[in-house]
Structure formats: structure tokens, C-alpha cells
Write a protein that holds these residues in place. Structure first.
Motif, mmCIF file in Angstrom:
data_model
loop_
_atom_site.group_PDB
_atom_site.id
_atom_site.type_symbol
_atom_site.label_atom_id
_atom_site.label_comp_id
_atom_site.label_asym_id
_atom_site.label_seq_id
_atom_site.Cartn_x
_atom_site.Cartn_y
_atom_site.Cartn_z
ATOM 1 N N MET A 184 -93.961 -3.994 78.510
ATOM 2 C CA MET A 184 -95.161 -3.886 77.700
ATOM 3 C C MET A 184 -96.079 -2.853 78.346
ATOM 4 S SD MET A 184 -97.727 -7.068 76.982
ATOM 5 C CE MET A 184 -96.805 -7.973 75.774
ATOM 6 N N TYR A 185 -96.815 -2.116 77.518
ATOM 7 C CA TYR A 185 -97.819 -1.212 78.069
ATOM 8 C C TYR A 185 -99.208 -1.742 77.782
ATOM 9 C CZ TYR A 185 -94.371 2.337 79.068
ATOM 10 O OH TYR A 185 -93.317 3.014 79.595
ATOM 11 N N ARG A 186 -100.182 -1.241 78.542
ATOM 12 C CA ARG A 186 -101.573 -1.565 78.303
ATOM 13 C C ARG A 186 -102.217 -0.347 77.653
ATOM 14 N NH1 ARG A 186 -105.024 -2.106 83.537
ATOM 15 N NH2 ARG A 186 -105.205 0.101 83.063
ATOM 16 N N ILE A 187 -103.239 -0.547 76.850
ATOM 17 C CA ILE A 187 -103.906 0.606 76.237
ATOM 18 C C ILE A 187 -104.369 1.557 77.337
ATOM 19 C CG2 ILE A 187 -104.642 -0.586 74.139
ATOM 20 C CD1 ILE A 187 -107.389 -0.867 75.400
ATOM 21 N N ASN A 188 -104.322 2.843 77.035
ATOM 22 C CA ASN A 188 -104.746 3.914 77.941
ATOM 23 C C ASN A 188 -103.885 4.072 79.183
ATOM 24 O OD1 ASN A 188 -106.842 4.537 76.236
ATOM 25 N ND2 ASN A 188 -108.285 3.187 77.271
ATOM 26 N N ASP A 189 -102.698 3.443 79.195
ATOM 27 C CA ASP A 189 -101.760 3.721 80.285
ATOM 28 C C ASP A 189 -101.215 5.139 80.128
ATOM 29 O OD1 ASP A 189 -101.755 1.514 81.838
ATOM 30 O OD2 ASP A 189 -99.984 0.586 80.953
ATOM 31 N N ASP A 190 -100.880 5.775 81.231
ATOM 32 C CA ASP A 190 -100.158 7.042 81.178
ATOM 33 C C ASP A 190 -98.682 6.736 81.310
ATOM 34 O OD1 ASP A 190 -102.172 9.178 81.058
ATOM 35 O OD2 ASP A 190 -102.893 8.197 82.879
ATOM 36 N N LEU A 191 -97.872 7.271 80.409
ATOM 37 C CA LEU A 191 -96.445 6.950 80.465
ATOM 38 C C LEU A 191 -95.618 8.227 80.403
ATOM 39 C CD1 LEU A 191 -94.869 7.197 77.487
ATOM 40 C CD2 LEU A 191 -96.241 5.216 77.011
ATOM 41 N N GLU A 192 -94.353 8.070 80.842
ATOM 42 C CA GLU A 192 -93.386 9.164 80.782
ATOM 43 C C GLU A 192 -92.228 8.710 79.916
ATOM 44 O OE1 GLU A 192 -92.633 9.440 84.935
ATOM 45 O OE2 GLU A 192 -93.948 11.166 85.202
ATOM 46 N N TYR A 193 -91.723 9.625 79.084
ATOM 47 C CA TYR A 193 -90.624 9.299 78.191
ATOM 48 C C TYR A 193 -89.558 10.364 78.381
ATOM 49 C CZ TYR A 193 -88.117 8.602 73.792
ATOM 50 O OH TYR A 193 -87.139 8.371 72.857
ATOM 51 N N SER A 194 -88.310 9.941 78.458
ATOM 52 C CA SER A 194 -87.252 10.942 78.548
ATOM 53 C C SER A 194 -86.019 10.469 77.798
ATOM 54 C CB SER A 194 -86.900 11.245 80.005
ATOM 55 O OG SER A 194 -86.211 10.159 80.554
ATOM 56 N N ILE A 195 -85.249 11.446 77.350
ATOM 57 C CA ILE A 195 -84.062 11.177 76.559
ATOM 58 C C ILE A 195 -83.070 12.290 76.875
ATOM 59 C CG2 ILE A 195 -84.977 12.474 74.586
ATOM 60 C CD1 ILE A 195 -83.641 10.515 72.752
ATOM 61 N N GLU A 196 -81.789 11.965 76.803
ATOM 62 C CA GLU A 196 -80.774 13.004 77.018
ATOM 63 C C GLU A 196 -80.069 13.278 75.698
ATOM 64 O OE1 GLU A 196 -78.196 12.169 80.344
ATOM 65 O OE2 GLU A 196 -79.863 11.252 81.410
ATOM 66 N N ILE A 197 -79.941 14.546 75.364
ATOM 67 C CA ILE A 197 -79.257 14.924 74.120
ATOM 68 C C ILE A 197 -78.136 15.892 74.457
ATOM 69 C CG2 ILE A 197 -79.515 15.939 71.828
ATOM 70 C CD1 ILE A 197 -82.403 15.158 71.848
ATOM 71 N N TYR A 198 -76.940 15.569 73.972
ATOM 72 C CA TYR A 198 -75.781 16.407 74.218
ATOM 73 C C TYR A 198 -75.156 16.788 72.898
ATOM 74 C CZ TYR A 198 -76.304 14.884 78.989
ATOM 75 O OH TYR A 198 -76.816 14.642 80.225
ATOM 76 N N GLU A 199 -74.500 17.934 72.916
ATOM 77 C CA GLU A 199 -73.837 18.450 71.725
ATOM 78 C C GLU A 199 -72.355 18.550 72.017
ATOM 79 O OE1 GLU A 199 -75.078 22.381 70.734
ATOM 80 O OE2 GLU A 199 -73.857 22.458 68.918
ATOM 81 N N TRP A 200 -71.538 18.129 71.065
ATOM 82 C CA TRP A 200 -70.084 18.204 71.236
ATOM 83 C C TRP A 200 -69.634 19.624 70.947
ATOM 84 C CZ3 TRP A 200 -66.307 15.862 73.476
ATOM 85 C CH2 TRP A 200 -64.992 16.059 73.076
ATOM 86 N N SER A 201 -68.972 20.246 71.910
ATOM 87 C CA SER A 201 -68.590 21.641 71.746
ATOM 88 C C SER A 201 -67.165 21.791 71.250
ATOM 89 C CB SER A 201 -68.726 22.360 73.084
ATOM 90 O OG SER A 201 -67.727 21.876 73.950
ATOM 91 N N GLY A 202 -66.496 20.702 70.978
ATOM 92 C CA GLY A 202 -65.086 20.777 70.587
ATOM 93 C C GLY A 202 -64.194 20.283 71.698
ATOM 94 N N SER A 203 -64.646 20.411 72.948
ATOM 95 C CA SER A 203 -63.833 19.914 74.057
ATOM 96 C C SER A 203 -64.649 19.092 75.046
ATOM 97 C CB SER A 203 -63.179 21.095 74.790
ATOM 98 O OG SER A 203 -64.176 22.011 75.169
ATOM 99 N N SER A 204 -65.955 19.269 75.051
ATOM 100 C CA SER A 204 -66.761 18.500 75.999
ATOM 101 C C SER A 204 -68.176 18.369 75.458
ATOM 102 C CB SER A 204 -66.796 19.194 77.358
ATOM 103 O OG SER A 204 -67.412 20.446 77.221
ATOM 104 N N TRP A 205 -68.922 17.451 76.062
ATOM 105 C CA TRP A 205 -70.325 17.293 75.672
ATOM 106 C C TRP A 205 -71.162 18.267 76.492
ATOM 107 C CZ3 TRP A 205 -71.706 14.667 71.533
ATOM 108 C CH2 TRP A 205 -70.846 13.681 71.036
ATOM 109 N N GLU A 206 -71.793 19.198 75.807
ATOM 110 C CA GLU A 206 -72.626 20.194 76.481
ATOM 111 C C GLU A 206 -74.093 19.832 76.268
ATOM 112 O OE1 GLU A 206 -71.400 22.623 78.201
ATOM 113 O OE2 GLU A 206 -69.309 22.306 77.652
ATOM 114 N N PRO A 207 -74.963 20.177 77.226
ATOM 115 C CA PRO A 207 -76.383 19.919 77.009
ATOM 116 C C PRO A 207 -76.879 20.650 75.768
ATOM 117 C CG PRO A 207 -75.983 20.571 79.272
ATOM 118 C CD PRO A 207 -74.700 20.777 78.535
#
Lengths: 115, 443
Positions: free
Chosen positions: B316-339
Motif C-alpha cells: 500500500m502507498y500513502r498519499i504524497n509518497d515518492d515511488l519508482e516504477y519499472s517494467i521490462e519489455i522485450y521484442e521477439w526477433s524471430g530467434s531470441s527476445w531482444e530489448p
């Protein structure tokens, strides 16, 4: 005309003063006490106008404690005044006990609301 | 019996992978393709297998396991024991009125609805069945059964004058995700019927449009009424990417895939350059890579969020908290997952409407991150990433997180600005105390 108005005001002021001088001493003490409370309330209102209303609950409890005190003092004054025939059956001890009880309740609420 | 024994280890593997799936998908395994490679090809007659062998061979050389069947084969079935036997379906059977076995229009649409890919080729004598499947996918073939696409200006030059039904089309969609990075130089030879896109369907895209001078009519009869389909509203090849990322290719020409047009040289009327080889091979190979998810397939994983300065994900967060969000996204190149590298991925901090909308910055290695301040509003929020770009599979992630107000004891106990008020309240108490004595003992 203006001269006579000044005289009239002065005469009125004098008569009020002399009439007030005849007031019993215990009522004068109550008046002083109520005036002190109203004055403190005014100071707080001016302070709030200067610095803003941020701890608004504190401001309300500070001002209301003063107003409440003044109101309760006026109530006591009405009840212990010998010339007031309305409360002639009420003994002054009983009036004072009511005043103390109301003050206790008032300050309990004020302390809870102060912050 | 022999096939059953051969299949049982496969079923066993499929079952094991089903159980392991949540664990496998959490970790990034570089060789794991987003889609399988078993494709069922339905044909009107088996001669198509040899007359279109170049196209089939290009698929097989990329690792697809093609299973050729006649469209009226009574043993056709897409499913067995509730599991799909194929990952893709190619319908090269424009004349078929009824499929054999358990296959029908609803079964094909269910196949797409469960996220599988489909290629439909109609032709001048396309059956109602094929037309209806195409209509369900959002395109309408010309209703006149004898009409074909004719273009008296953009036709392909041939030795005989002909009726200009073999047209050279080069109006491609501008998307390197769908058509590959290499530009298609030669026009694509097309001979067949045209279709239009259903305007209410916003998932269907025109990949190859006819030229403005084209129209759809019966070339053998005199044109008495204005043709119903004209100009670049005619689509020759269209694709659909459904909301579940199933991809469908629809074209009104079966011969576009044929060896004859793959090998043919092409010269567009009015142009002086003669290309040795038509663009069909490159165009259809590239687009089949897209259709079968060898390109333009994104996946997102490791969605993380935490307070600035802390590593753990809070409940849970509190109002006015500073937060960090991150996600990883990869693309299939036909043989491997590339960034996947892009500068337009955005995250929303959402409660009925986005309170915060921030563009994520990428480290070019697939990790997208940002930090922001929780708004001064409490309630149940969501981190939302809705990423839809032309040609790419859509990403739609949301993660729920409550935001609470300050607790009662998280405010400051004594606020300096309030000291006059405290003083007033206590002076009133002291005044009351004093007054009590004065009042009682003053007689």
C-alpha cells in the motif's frame, strides 16, 4: 451642535461610569475575567489573519475556549447578580457549581480538539 | 495406433509445460518462441501444394511444420481433447463450400479467438463460406461473384495485351514492423478479387492497397453501372490484429502466393524499369513472418514498484509518497527476445481516470522506469500500461495498489504555528483556576 454632542457623550460616559462604580466587587471581577477572555480571542483572530488558517482545528479550539469562557462567565454574572429577580430562588453556590461543571466540560472538549 | 504412441510424449510435454508455465514465464528464456510452429494448410486440391511450393518451402525453411489436408477431408480437426493441435491455419481453399470433419466457420473463429493465427486466400470464385469468414474478420469482398480487380493504368505489362486483371501493386503500408526493414522494390503481382475494410472495425489494416485507377468489375462484360469498389478504397491484402494479438491475413488472390508469380518478372505499365523478380516473394515472406509472430511481438515482465529508497514492493502507498516504477519489455526477433527500445511507453496511475501519466525512460536494455509522487488523493489505484502501436502486439497490464491517507499519528504533534492557540487554551484554563479562588474568597 457638534459641541453639544461631545458634551452629551461625555455626560453619558460619566453616568455609565458612576453607575458602574456602584456595581458589587464580585461582579466587577467577573467582568474583568470575561474581558480578558474576549481580548485573548481577538488576538488569536488577528494572528490567524496574519499567518493563515493552517492548523485550523487548533485555531478553532483556541478561539472557542476563549469565547466559551466568556459566555460561561456572563452566565455566572447573570445568576449571581442580586438585582436580577429572575434567579432570586437560585442560590449563588448552585450557580457557581454549574459554572465549574460547564468549564470542566468545555476544557475537556477543547483539549481533545486542540491537535 | 502408431500416431497415438508418437503423440503421447508430446501431450506429456505439453502437460508439463502447462504446469511449469507460471514459473517459466516469470524468467526470461531467450529461445522460447511466443507461438508454436504447427500449421494446418487446407487446400482445394493437392496440385496447389506443388504450384505454390515456393511459399510453402519458405515457411518450412523457417521451421514451420506444415500439415497439408484437403479442405473436405473428413478427418480435419483443429482440437483434440480440448487442446489445439495447430498454432496457425492457412486456408488456400477459396472454392470450398463446406469443410470436412468438425471444422466450420465457428470453429475457425474460435481458433482465432483463442489467439491463433490465420491466413485466408480467396479467389475469383470464392465460396460463401470463405466470404463469411472474411466478413467476420472485418473485410467485405466484392459481392459480385464475377468481379475481379481491373486496373487499366497500373497493370503489369505482359506479352499479350490481356484484360488488365494482372495488376502490379506497390502501395504498401508504411510500417517496417509488418513489412520488414528492407524496402520492397518490385511491385507485387496480384490477380483476384478486391475487398473493402469494414469502417466499424478499427483493428483491420490495409497492407497492400490498389492504385487510385483500379476498380472491381467483371472484365468480360460491358460496364453499365459504376463499380461498387473503386480506387484505393480497394484493399488487395489486409491484416487484422485482434485484441488477443491473434493475427489474420486476408487477400482476394490465391495466385499471389503461386510459384508462377513468385518467379515472374514484372514491369508496371508506364514505368521503364523491369524488375527481374516480382515483389511477391519478399512481400509475402515478410508478412508471413509478422503473421506468425516472428516480428512485432512484445512481452512485458518484471513489473516492479517501490518507494524511493526502498527495495521491497509495499502492499500500500500513502498519499504524497515518492515511488519508482519499472517494467521490462522485450521484442521477439524471430530467434531470441531482444530489448525493445522506444521512447513512447507510458504508465498511468489510474483511478477511474489517470491521475498521473508519465513517459517511461529506457536504459536501452529493455528496462523502462520512472518515478513520480503519489497524488494527494487516496483510494484504490492501478498502475496501467496500455501500449498499442501499429504492427506491434498490444501490451495491456494493470496492477492494483491502494493509496491510504496519513494515519492519525503521522501528523506532527506540535505545530509551531499553532503555539498561540495552545497558549490561549491553557491561559483560559489557568484563568479559570485563578478566577475560582478569587470568586470564592472575595467577600
Amino acid at each position: 451642535m457638534a459641541r453639544s454632542t461631545g458634551d452629551d457623550a461625555q455626560a453619558l460616559f460619566h453616568s455609565l461610569r458612576s453607575a458602574y462604580a456602584a456595581t458589587p466587587k464580585n461582579l466587577k471581577i467577573i467582568d474583568l475575567y470575561a474581558a480578558f477572555a474576549v481580548f485573548t480571542a481577538l488576538i488569536q483572530v488577528v494572528y490567524m489573519a496574519l499567518v493563515g488558517s493552517f492548523p485550523f482545528n487548533s485555531f478553532l479550539s483556541g478561539v472557542l475556549s476563549c469565547i466559551g469562557t466568556a459566555v460561561l462567565a456572563v452566565c455566572l454574572r447573570i445568576q449571581v447578580n442580586k438585582e436580577n429577580k429572575e434567579f432570586k430562588d437560585l442560590p449563588p453556590e448552585r450557580a457557581f457549581a454549574d459554572f465549574v461543571l460547564c468549564n470542566l466540560v468545555l476544557h475537556l472538549v477543547i483539549m481533545n480538539f486542540l491537535g | 495406433m502408431a500416431t497415438a504412441t508418437a503423440r503421447s510424449p508430446i501431450i506429456l510435454l505439453a502437460l508439463i509445460s502447462l504446469f511449469l508455465h507460471p514459473f517459466l514465464s516469470a524468467s526470461l528464456s531467450p529461445g522460447e518462441s511466443p507461438k508454436g510452429r504447427r500449421v494446418l494448410v487446407l487446400l482445394d486440391d493437392l496440385a496447389i501444394k506443388s504450384s505454390h511450393s515456393l511459399y510453402f518451402r519458405s515457411l518450412q525453411s523457417r521451421g514451420y511444420d506444415l500439415d497439408f489436408k484437403l479442405a473436405d477431408d473428413p478427418k480435419i480437426g483443429l482440437q483434440r481433447y480440448g487442446q489445439y493441435l495447430y498454432d496457425g491455419l492457412i486456408l488456400f481453399c477459396p472454392a470450398t463450400e463446406r469443410f470436412g470433419g468438425s471444422l466450420d466457420q465457428a470453429a475457425i473463429l474460435d481458433f482465432v479467438d483463442s489467439g491463433h493465427d490465420l491466413i485466408i486466400a480467396a479467389d475469383a470464385n470464392a465460396s460463401d463460406l470463405i466470404r463469411e469468414i472474411a466478413t467476420e474478420c472485418g473485410v467485405d469482398f466484392d459481392e459480385d461473384p464475377l468481379a475481379v480487380v481491373v486496373d487499366h493504368i497500373g497493370y503489369a505489362v505482359s506479352d499479350t495485351e490481356g484484360d488488365h486483371t494482372l495488376i502490379a501493386a506497390d502501395d504498401f503500408i508504411d510500417s517496417s514492423v509488418i513489412l520488414g526493414n528492407k524496402k520492397i522494390e518490385a511491385p507485387v503481382l496480384f490477380q483476384g478479387i478486391g475487398h473493402s475494410l469494414n469502417p466499424s472495425n478499427n483493428l483491420v489494416l490495409k497492407v497492400l492497397a490498389a492504385s487510385p485507377s483500379a476498380y472491381s468489375a467483371n472484365p468480360k462484360s460491358k460496364l453499365s453501372n459504376p463499380p461498387s469498389l473503386t480506387g484505393s478504397a480497394i484493399s488487395l491484402v489486409s491484416v487484422v490484429q485482434a485484441r488477443n494479438n491473434a493475427r489474420v491475413l486476408i487477400t482476394g488472390s490465391l495466385s499471389i502466393f503461386s510459384n508462377r508469380l513468385f518467379r515472374s518478372s514484372v514491369q508496371k505499365a508506364g514505368s521503364s524499369t523491369r524488375h527481374e523478380k516480382a515483389g511477391n516473394d519478399q512481400f509475402l515472406t515478410e508478412i508471413s513472418k509478422w503473421i506468425f509472430h516472428e516480428r512485432g511481438h512484445l512481452k512485458a515482465l518484471n513489473v516492479k514498484h517501490n518507494k524511493v529508497g526502498e527495495a521491497d514492493e509495499p502492499a500500500m502507498y500513502r498519499i504524497n509518497d515518492d515511488l519508482e516504477y519499472s517494467i521490462e519489455i522485450y521484442e521477439w526477433s524471430g530467434s531470441s527476445w531482444e530489448p525493445y527500445v522506444s521512447d513512447d511507453v507510458q504508465v498511468q496511475f489510474y483511478m477511474m481516470s489517470p491521475y498521473v501519466l508519465k513517459t517511461l525512460s529506457t536504459d536501452k536494455k529493455g528496462v523502462y522506469s520512472t518515478s513520480f509522487k503519489v497524488p494527494d488523493v487516496y483510494g484504490v489505484f492501478q498502475f496501467k500500461v496500455e501500449y498499442q502501436r501499429l504492427g506491434y502486439s498490444s501490451l495491456s497490464l494493470s496492477k492494483q495498489i491502494p493509496v491510504r491517507p496519513f494515519r492519525h499519528n503521522e501528523y506532527e504533534r506540535f505545530i509551531p504555528a499553532a503555539y498561540p492557540y495552545y497558549g490561549a487554551a491553557f491561559s483560559m484554563m489557568a484563568g479559570f483556576f485563578l478566577f475560582t479562588f478569587v470568586h470564592l474568597y472575595n467577600k
